[in-house]
Design a protein around this motif. Structure first.
Motif, PDB file in Angstrom:
ATOM      1  N   GLU A  87      32.688  95.529  15.170  1.00 37.67           N
ATOM      2  CA  GLU A  87      32.586  96.766  14.403  1.00 37.67           C
ATOM      3  C   GLU A  87      33.994  97.104  13.959  1.00 37.67           C
ATOM      4  O   GLU A  87      34.919  97.130  14.787  1.00 37.67           O
ATOM      5  N   ARG A  91      40.108 105.064  10.437  1.00 35.97           N
ATOM      6  CA  ARG A  91      40.291 106.479  10.766  1.00 35.97           C
ATOM      7  C   ARG A  91      41.351 107.128   9.889  1.00 35.97           C
ATOM      8  O   ARG A  91      42.457 106.616   9.792  1.00 35.97           O
ATOM      9  N   SER A  97      36.622 108.919  19.987  1.00 36.19           N
ATOM     10  CA  SER A  97      37.279 108.130  21.037  1.00 36.19           C
ATOM     11  C   SER A  97      38.794 108.052  20.831  1.00 36.19           C
ATOM     12  O   SER A  97      39.529 107.865  21.803  1.00 36.19           O
ATOM     13  N   ASP A 172      36.364 109.375   9.718  1.00 39.51           N
ATOM     14  CA  ASP A 172      36.388 107.986  10.194  1.00 39.51           C
ATOM     15  C   ASP A 172      35.027 107.358   9.918  1.00 39.51           C
ATOM     16  O   ASP A 172      34.070 108.066   9.570  1.00 39.51           O
ATOM     17  N   ARG A 197      32.069 109.920  10.127  1.00 40.20           N
ATOM     18  CA  ARG A 197      32.281 111.354  10.373  1.00 40.20           C
ATOM     19  C   ARG A 197      32.641 111.992   9.040  1.00 40.20           C
ATOM     20  O   ARG A 197      33.597 111.559   8.389  1.00 40.20           O
ATOM     21  N   ARG A 213      25.414 114.218  18.860  1.00 37.16           N
ATOM     22  CA  ARG A 213      26.153 113.788  20.057  1.00 37.16           C
ATOM     23  C   ARG A 213      26.542 114.990  20.916  1.00 37.16           C
ATOM     24  O   ARG A 213      26.500 114.933  22.136  1.00 37.16           O
TER      25      ARG A 213
HETATM   26  N1  UDP Z   1      30.610 104.392  15.108  1.00 32.23           N
HETATM   27  C1  UDP Z   1      29.411 103.779  14.764  1.00 32.23           C
HETATM   28  N2  UDP Z   1      28.774 103.002  15.684  1.00 32.23           N
HETATM   29  C2  UDP Z   1      29.267 102.800  16.928  1.00 32.23           C
HETATM   30  C3  UDP Z   1      30.483 103.430  17.284  1.00 32.23           C
HETATM   31  C4  UDP Z   1      31.128 104.221  16.355  1.00 32.23           C
HETATM   32  O1  UDP Z   1      28.950 103.933  13.641  1.00 32.23           O
HETATM   33  O2  UDP Z   1      28.639 102.051  17.718  1.00 32.23           O
HETATM   34  C5  UDP Z   1      31.323 105.238  14.131  1.00 32.23           C
HETATM   35  C6  UDP Z   1      31.274 106.715  14.496  1.00 32.23           C
HETATM   36  O3  UDP Z   1      30.186 107.350  13.852  1.00 32.23           O
HETATM   37  C7  UDP Z   1      32.581 107.225  13.943  1.00 32.23           C
HETATM   38  C8  UDP Z   1      33.530 106.023  14.044  1.00 32.23           C
HETATM   39  O4  UDP Z   1      32.696 104.881  14.151  1.00 32.23           O
HETATM   40  O5  UDP Z   1      32.434 107.555  12.573  1.00 32.23           O
HETATM   41  C9  UDP Z   1      34.475 106.087  15.226  1.00 32.23           C
HETATM   42  O6  UDP Z   1      33.752 106.323  16.397  1.00 32.23           O
HETATM   43  P1  UDP Z   1      34.466 106.570  17.807  1.00 32.23           P
HETATM   44  O7  UDP Z   1      35.239 105.346  18.187  1.00 32.23           O
HETATM   45  O8  UDP Z   1      35.222 107.842  17.773  1.00 32.23           O
HETATM   46  O9  UDP Z   1      33.274 106.600  18.814  1.00 32.23           O
HETATM   47  P2  UDP Z   1      32.303 107.749  19.308  1.00 32.23           P
HETATM   48  O10 UDP Z   1      33.095 108.556  20.275  1.00 32.23           O
HETATM   49  O11 UDP Z   1      31.853 108.499  18.118  1.00 32.23           O
HETATM   50  O12 UDP Z   1      31.187 106.941  19.914  1.00 32.23           O
END
Ligand code: UDP
Ligand code: ADP
Length: 232
Positions: A87, A91, A97, A172, A197, A213
């Motif tokens: 993935e 950002r 995260s 992001d 986001r 969430r």
């Molecule tokens: N995201 C996603 N699928 C995943 C993990 C993250 O689409 O399995 C997207 C999430 O919606 C955000 C970005 O990737 O727009 C960053 O996500 P983050 O690492 O902050 O993880 P989170 O805390 O949202 O799981």
């Protein structure tokens, strides 16, 4: 049609022709690696329409995507890809995260966008990988990692402008890439409020899956608002 895969948010069917698959977008939502689940009414329709619109628009800007056609309000036909098991997250502001890992305040603007790679592996909880981990796991060569990063940054520039025109901040988002039967690299999966986001430019109201969430309420309305602004 033959179901080839059922994931958390979509069903994937064997296509009407070889080399094609049909993606069906579900209303089911999961978070925290599947520990939290719910139905979000109308989400599948929003995510299918928003993804189709964004893939078509990115295609017009010269981005290679898997999108072929819209079948109905929940189903898209796409090129069948052999997915790269990563993935790719880009950002523009601190959230989620990155906030947890760095302690930087949520919403802090990021001058030079941050690109991250996560291992698509539910059993391990999709961990963050560095370039050496990606090489160790044989998920992508260093050249491919560089290419994915460059492509993700180009898509970020394009999408940020698209959303800015609709008074939205692209905080992001997550992308997935794969290889089509001709060996061409294509952008796959979806681009939607599940995977991006999106904050209202004026109020910084969250108009994405974070409402689910974090139990913020107004989840359905947020998805409908994104639908309205993207399709306008
Ligand atoms: N995201 C996603 N699928 C995943 C993990 C993250 O689409 O399995 C997207 C999430 O919606 C955000 C970005 O990737 O727009 C960053 O996500 P983050 O690492 O902050 O993880 P989170 O805390 O949202 O799981
Ligand atoms: P998850 O697998 O994380 O539960 P989904 O419910 O969104 O996610 O399932 C869709 C699956 O289809 C994902 O594993 C994704 O990598 C895969 N996929 C996306 N686009 C394509 C494509 N064009 N060809 C084949 N598989 C795809």
């Amino acid at each position: 049609m033959k179901l080839v895969y059922e994931g958390k948010a979509k069903r994937v069917y064997e296509g009407p022709e070889p080399g094609r698959v049909r993606m069906e977008f579900k209303d089911s939502a999961t978070a925290f690696n599947g520990q939290k689940r719910a139905e979000i009414a109308g989400k599948g329709v929003v995510n299918a329409a928003v993804s189709a619109r964004l893939f078509q628009w990115l295609g017009d800007q010269g981005v290679e995507t898997h999108y072929l056609a819209t079948v109905d309000d929940r189903q898209l036909d796409v090129e069948q890809l052999t997915m790269i098991g990563l993935e790719v997250v880009v950002r523009n502001r601190v959230a989620g995260s990155l906030h947890q890992r760095t302690g930087l305040a949520e919403g802090t603007p990021i001058a030079i966008p941050v690109v991250e790679f996560y291992y698509k592996n539910d059993a391990l909880g999709d961990p963050l990988l560095n370039d050496d981990h990606i090489r160790l796991l044989g998920l992508a060569s260093p050249d491919l990692v560089a290419r994915l990063k460059q492509e993700a940054l180009r898509i970020n520039q394009l999408l940020s402008a698209f959303f800015q025109d609709r008074q939205l901040i692209l905080v992001d988002f997550k992308l997935e890439f794969g290889w089509n039967p001709n060996g061409e690299l294509k952008l796959g999966d979806e681009i939607s409020p599940d995977t991006c986001r999106l904050w209202d430019e004026a109020t910084h109201e969250r108009l994405d899956k974070d409402r689910f969430r974090r139990d913020m309420g107004g989840v359905e309305d947020a998805y409908q608002e994104i639908y309205r602004r993207v399709m306008a």
